[in-house]
Design an enzyme around this catalytic site. Structure first.
Site, PDB file in Angstrom:
ATOM      1  CG  ASP A   8      47.750  45.629  36.392  1.00  0.00           C
ATOM      2  OD1 ASP A   8      48.138  46.681  37.054  1.00  0.00           O
ATOM      3  OD2 ASP A   8      46.754  45.109  36.049  1.00  0.00           O
ATOM      4  CB  ILE A   9      44.343  41.628  34.080  1.00  0.00           C
ATOM      5  CG1 ILE A   9      43.502  40.924  32.951  1.00  0.00           C
ATOM      6  CG2 ILE A   9      43.557  42.117  35.196  1.00  0.00           C
ATOM      7  CD1 ILE A   9      42.655  39.765  33.492  1.00  0.00           C
ATOM      8  CG  ASN A  22      33.388  39.647  46.904  1.00  0.00           C
ATOM      9  OD1 ASN A  22      32.308  39.872  46.866  1.00  0.00           O
ATOM     10  ND2 ASN A  22      34.583  40.437  47.182  1.00  0.00           N
ATOM     11  CB  VAL A  31      43.033  40.304  39.928  1.00  0.00           C
ATOM     12  CG1 VAL A  31      41.689  39.308  39.918  1.00  0.00           C
ATOM     13  CG2 VAL A  31      42.714  40.912  38.529  1.00  0.00           C
ATOM     14  CG  ASP A  32      37.049  42.263  43.043  1.00  0.00           C
ATOM     15  OD1 ASP A  32      36.494  41.703  43.818  1.00  0.00           O
ATOM     16  OD2 ASP A  32      36.543  42.875  42.111  1.00  0.00           O
ATOM     17  CB  THR A 117      45.471  30.586  41.707  1.00  0.00           C
ATOM     18  OG1 THR A 117      45.587  31.920  41.203  1.00  0.00           O
ATOM     19  CG2 THR A 117      44.518  29.847  40.710  1.00  0.00           C
ATOM     20  N   GLY A 118      44.467  32.887  44.335  1.00  0.00           N
ATOM     21  CA  GLY A 118      44.921  33.839  45.293  1.00  0.00           C
ATOM     22  C   GLY A 118      44.490  33.691  46.823  1.00  0.00           C
ATOM     23  CB  VAL A 119      42.114  35.969  48.620  1.00  0.00           C
ATOM     24  CG1 VAL A 119      41.025  36.046  49.648  1.00  0.00           C
ATOM     25  CG2 VAL A 119      43.140  37.126  48.355  1.00  0.00           C
TER      26      VAL A 119
HETATM   27  N1  APR Z   1      46.457  41.363  36.898  1.00  0.00           N
HETATM   28  C1  APR Z   1      46.287  40.082  36.975  1.00  0.00           C
HETATM   29  N2  APR Z   1      46.305  39.033  37.985  1.00  0.00           N
HETATM   30  C2  APR Z   1      46.320  39.384  39.156  1.00  0.00           C
HETATM   31  C3  APR Z   1      46.406  41.022  39.395  1.00  0.00           C
HETATM   32  C4  APR Z   1      46.507  41.852  38.511  1.00  0.00           C
HETATM   33  N3  APR Z   1      46.350  43.162  38.380  1.00  0.00           N
HETATM   34  N4  APR Z   1      46.397  41.237  40.878  1.00  0.00           N
HETATM   35  C5  APR Z   1      46.449  39.907  41.233  1.00  0.00           C
HETATM   36  N5  APR Z   1      46.268  38.973  40.298  1.00  0.00           N
HETATM   37  C6  APR Z   1      46.463  37.529  40.542  1.00  0.00           C
HETATM   38  C7  APR Z   1      46.832  36.938  41.600  1.00  0.00           C
HETATM   39  O1  APR Z   1      48.209  36.813  41.899  1.00  0.00           O
HETATM   40  C8  APR Z   1      46.202  35.648  41.675  1.00  0.00           C
HETATM   41  O2  APR Z   1      47.112  34.567  40.953  1.00  0.00           O
HETATM   42  O3  APR Z   1      44.964  37.107  40.414  1.00  0.00           O
HETATM   43  C9  APR Z   1      44.904  35.909  40.832  1.00  0.00           C
HETATM   44  C10 APR Z   1      43.679  35.745  41.655  1.00  0.00           C
HETATM   45  O4  APR Z   1      43.880  36.195  42.811  1.00  0.00           O
HETATM   46  P1  APR Z   1      42.977  37.106  43.774  1.00  0.00           P
HETATM   47  O5  APR Z   1      42.856  38.279  42.919  1.00  0.00           O
HETATM   48  O6  APR Z   1      43.142  36.889  45.227  1.00  0.00           O
HETATM   49  O7  APR Z   1      41.659  36.142  43.350  1.00  0.00           O
HETATM   50  P2  APR Z   1      40.775  34.955  44.255  1.00  0.00           P
HETATM   51  O8  APR Z   1      41.728  33.997  44.666  1.00  0.00           O
HETATM   52  O9  APR Z   1      39.891  34.568  43.148  1.00  0.00           O
HETATM   53  O10 APR Z   1      40.001  35.525  45.286  1.00  0.00           O
HETATM   54  C11 APR Z   1      38.890  36.221  45.241  1.00  0.00           C
HETATM   55  O11 APR Z   1      39.693  37.852  46.654  1.00  0.00           O
HETATM   56  O12 APR Z   1      39.950  40.071  45.997  1.00  0.00           O
HETATM   57  C12 APR Z   1      39.272  39.400  46.637  1.00  0.00           C
HETATM   58  O13 APR Z   1      37.109  40.343  46.244  1.00  0.00           O
HETATM   59  C13 APR Z   1      37.854  39.273  45.682  1.00  0.00           C
HETATM   60  O14 APR Z   1      36.810  38.014  47.504  1.00  0.00           O
HETATM   61  C14 APR Z   1      37.443  37.888  46.061  1.00  0.00           C
HETATM   62  C15 APR Z   1      38.688  37.248  46.231  1.00  0.00           C
END
Ligand code: APR
Length: 165
Positions: A8-9, A22, A31-32, A117-119
């Protein structure tokens, strides 16, 4: 050498952690959300003053209640199939994060999540190739560069790319 870890970062004791934000910089999920929860409400107050942050760009704020002194809020691209300049925008998000870290002058260690790579749906392997290329290009100027992943698949992808498989 780039440290590839699963964590967890928000728990890392590095000088700066990078947030996958965003453009509103007001927080969100993933992670945001984790970073804003750990840093406290001052983070959104400080970051939203710098909004909007265009895709491919980044801004830097204090880390407030985090162990990290700084948060670099990077806005990665939403994946739209790969023909909308996504690769260049993702690369730029990493490049701008390093530029802000270097410009700050006192950041010797920095950790990145797997931006987009997430949302945002960016394919993990394509994103990892870009992330590692940019990290390799800048790591010489830092004591420690960390790829902080959150799932086993991402760790495996980064490790395979790191070892040149
Ligand atoms: N620590 C490290 N990595 C994390 C954590 C954490 N606590 N939580 C999630 N992640 C990973 C996810 O598993 C993924 O691999 O961070 C990576 C990025 O995923 P997202 O957080 O969904 O970010 P992203 O794909 O860039 O989408 C950004 O999502 O949360 C919203 O406000 C944000 O609109 C923006 C969008």
């Amino acid at each position: 050498m780039i440290d590839i870890i699963r964590a967890d970062i928000t728990t890392l004791d590095v000088d700066a952690i990078v947030n996958a934000a965003n453009s509103s910089l007001a927080g969100g999920g993933g992670v945001d959300g984790a970073i804003h929860r750990a840093a406290g409400p001052e983070l959104a107050q400080a970051a939203t003053r710098l909004a909007p942050c265009p895709t491919g760009d980044a801004v830097i704020t204090p880390g407030f209640r985090l162990a990290a002194r700084f948060v670099i809020h990077a806005v990665g691209p939403v994946w739209h199939g790969g023909t909308h300049g996504e690769a260049a925008l993702l690369r730029r998000a990493y490049e701008r994060s390093f530029a802000l870290a270097a410009g700050e002058g006192s950041i010797a260690s920095i950790a990145f999540p797997a931006i987009s790579t997430g949302v945002y749906g960016y394919p993990k392997r394509d994103a990892a190739e870009i992330a590692l290329e940019v990290m390799r290009a800048h790591e010489v100027r830092f004591d420690r560069v960390v790829a902080c992943l959150f799932d086993e698949e991402s760790v495996r992808i980064y490790q395979e790319l790191q070892s040149g498989e």
